[in-house]
Design a protein around this motif. Structure first.
Motif, PDB file in Angstrom:
ATOM      1  N   GLN A 177     -64.518  24.793  71.973  1.00 32.29           N
ATOM      2  CA  GLN A 177     -65.402  23.667  72.250  1.00 32.29           C
ATOM      3  C   GLN A 177     -64.788  22.701  73.265  1.00 32.29           C
ATOM      4  N   GLU A 178     -63.474  22.559  73.210  1.00 30.41           N
ATOM      5  CA  GLU A 178     -62.792  21.618  74.106  1.00 30.41           C
ATOM      6  C   GLU A 178     -62.843  22.065  75.562  1.00 30.41           C
ATOM      7  N   VAL A 179     -62.747  23.366  75.817  1.00 29.73           N
ATOM      8  CA  VAL A 179     -62.560  23.842  77.190  1.00 29.73           C
ATOM      9  C   VAL A 179     -63.778  24.555  77.758  1.00 29.73           C
ATOM     10  N   ALA A 180     -64.875  24.574  77.029  1.00 28.43           N
ATOM     11  CA  ALA A 180     -66.071  25.265  77.508  1.00 28.43           C
ATOM     12  C   ALA A 180     -66.561  24.685  78.828  1.00 28.43           C
ATOM     13  N   ALA A 181     -66.436  23.374  79.015  1.00 23.43           N
ATOM     14  CA  ALA A 181     -66.921  22.738  80.237  1.00 23.43           C
ATOM     15  C   ALA A 181     -66.190  23.224  81.480  1.00 23.43           C
ATOM     16  N   PHE A 182     -65.012  23.811  81.289  1.00 19.92           N
ATOM     17  CA  PHE A 182     -64.226  24.338  82.412  1.00 19.92           C
ATOM     18  C   PHE A 182     -64.480  25.826  82.640  1.00 19.92           C
ATOM     19  N   GLY A 183     -65.424  26.389  81.923  1.00 21.22           N
ATOM     20  CA  GLY A 183     -65.702  27.817  82.065  1.00 21.22           C
ATOM     21  C   GLY A 183     -64.663  28.693  81.406  1.00 21.22           C
ATOM     22  N   ILE A 184     -63.919  28.149  80.472  1.00 22.47           N
ATOM     23  CA  ILE A 184     -62.878  28.902  79.757  1.00 22.47           C
ATOM     24  C   ILE A 184     -63.415  29.273  78.380  1.00 22.47           C
TER      25      ILE A 184
END
Length: 275
Positions: free
Chosen positions: A187-194
């Motif tokens: 959830q933390e890194v989804a915005a970075f496409g990870i």
């Protein structure tokens, strides 16, 4: 599953016939360049299944390079932030990018009833399996984010996270922590496409699993072959898994085909959790 020219780090890849080596070989077959890492040190004085060897990991790296990709073998202690940072620095110096992280390093140290378990065994098991996964994720994320290409993190948990056995409380707790970490981090890194996913192998035919069967036979006072037969009988697909069964899933999760999948925990068990 085209991973052409992507760079993958696979920890716990110093033991031939193990899941880490199978994962590295599978990612290389899909075109990825590799950093393979292992503690490559003598085993602890505590009851332990053994670890990879430096010479063996070097030989694996040379074999991988014959397929046309590059492979950098490194010694790393995933429980030490400084050692993990050195691994990341070496990876960036060699390849200038990190696209895939497979946190496969793990151990079962000093399994015992809780009332008799050495405190060091509990701490070391959680340090390797849970803290090691955390430290590697923390170290790899800045490079993935700066690269702007997204990334894939695959964390190796275990069926023990869902179906713990007696005398394996430290191992089960550490692998359950890996699942929870994966779900939160996704959830933390989804915005970075990870994307971040966990893989839960069951009874996979490796040296570590054979050691576990031997230990079970000794504790229960039963022949080794009988222990293996009993465990296989609980698997609906009626066989032990092989490292390639796990590696194939990891390669898929690392690919663009799984780009809309994150925060999941995949069993690779032959249906063992159903019985």
């Amino acid at each position: 599953m085209n991973l052409q020219d992507r760079v993958a780090i696979v920890t716990g890849a110093g033991r031939r016939g193990g899941i880490g080596v199978a994962v590295a070989q599978r990612l290389a077959a899909a075109g990825a360049h590799l950093v393979i890492a292992d503690l490559a040190a003598p085993p602890s004085t505590l009851l332990h299944g053994g670890s990879g060897q430096w010479e063996e990991m070097q030989a694996v790296a040379q074999e991988i390079e014959t397929t046309g990709v590059r492979c950098l073998p490194l010694r790393v202690d995933v429980t030490q932030a400084a050692s993990v940072a050195e691994m990341m620095t070496a990876a960036m110096q060699a390849f200038d990018r990190v696209d895939i992280l497979v946190n496969n390093a793990g151990a079962t140290i000093g399994p015992a009833p809780v009332a008799q378990m050495a405190e060091e065994a509990w701490r070391r098991t959680l340090e390797i399996n849970a803290t090691g996964t955390f430290l590697c994720c923390k170290a790899a994320l800045p490079a993935m984010i700066r690269g702007g290409r997204g990334g894939r993190i695959i964390n190796m948990s275990s069926l023990a996270a869902r179906r713990p056995k007696i005398y394996m409380s430290a191992y089960a707790a550490s692998k359950a922590a890996v699942v929870a970490l994966s779900e939160s981090l996704a959830q933390e890194v989804a915005a970075f496409g990870i994307t971040v996913n966990a893989v839960l192998p069951g009874d996979i035919d490796t040296a570590l699993k054979q050691w576990g069967f031997q230990l079970e036979a000794q504790v229960m006072g039963r022949p080794y072959d009988e222990v293996v037969k009993t465990n296989v009988a609980r698997i609906p697909l009626a066989r032990l898994g092989v490292p390639a069964d796990v590696a194939n899933l990891v390669a898929w999760l690392a690919s663009d085909e799984a780009s809309f999948i994150t925060g999941q925990a995949y069993n690779v068990t032959g249906g063992r959790e159903l019985t």
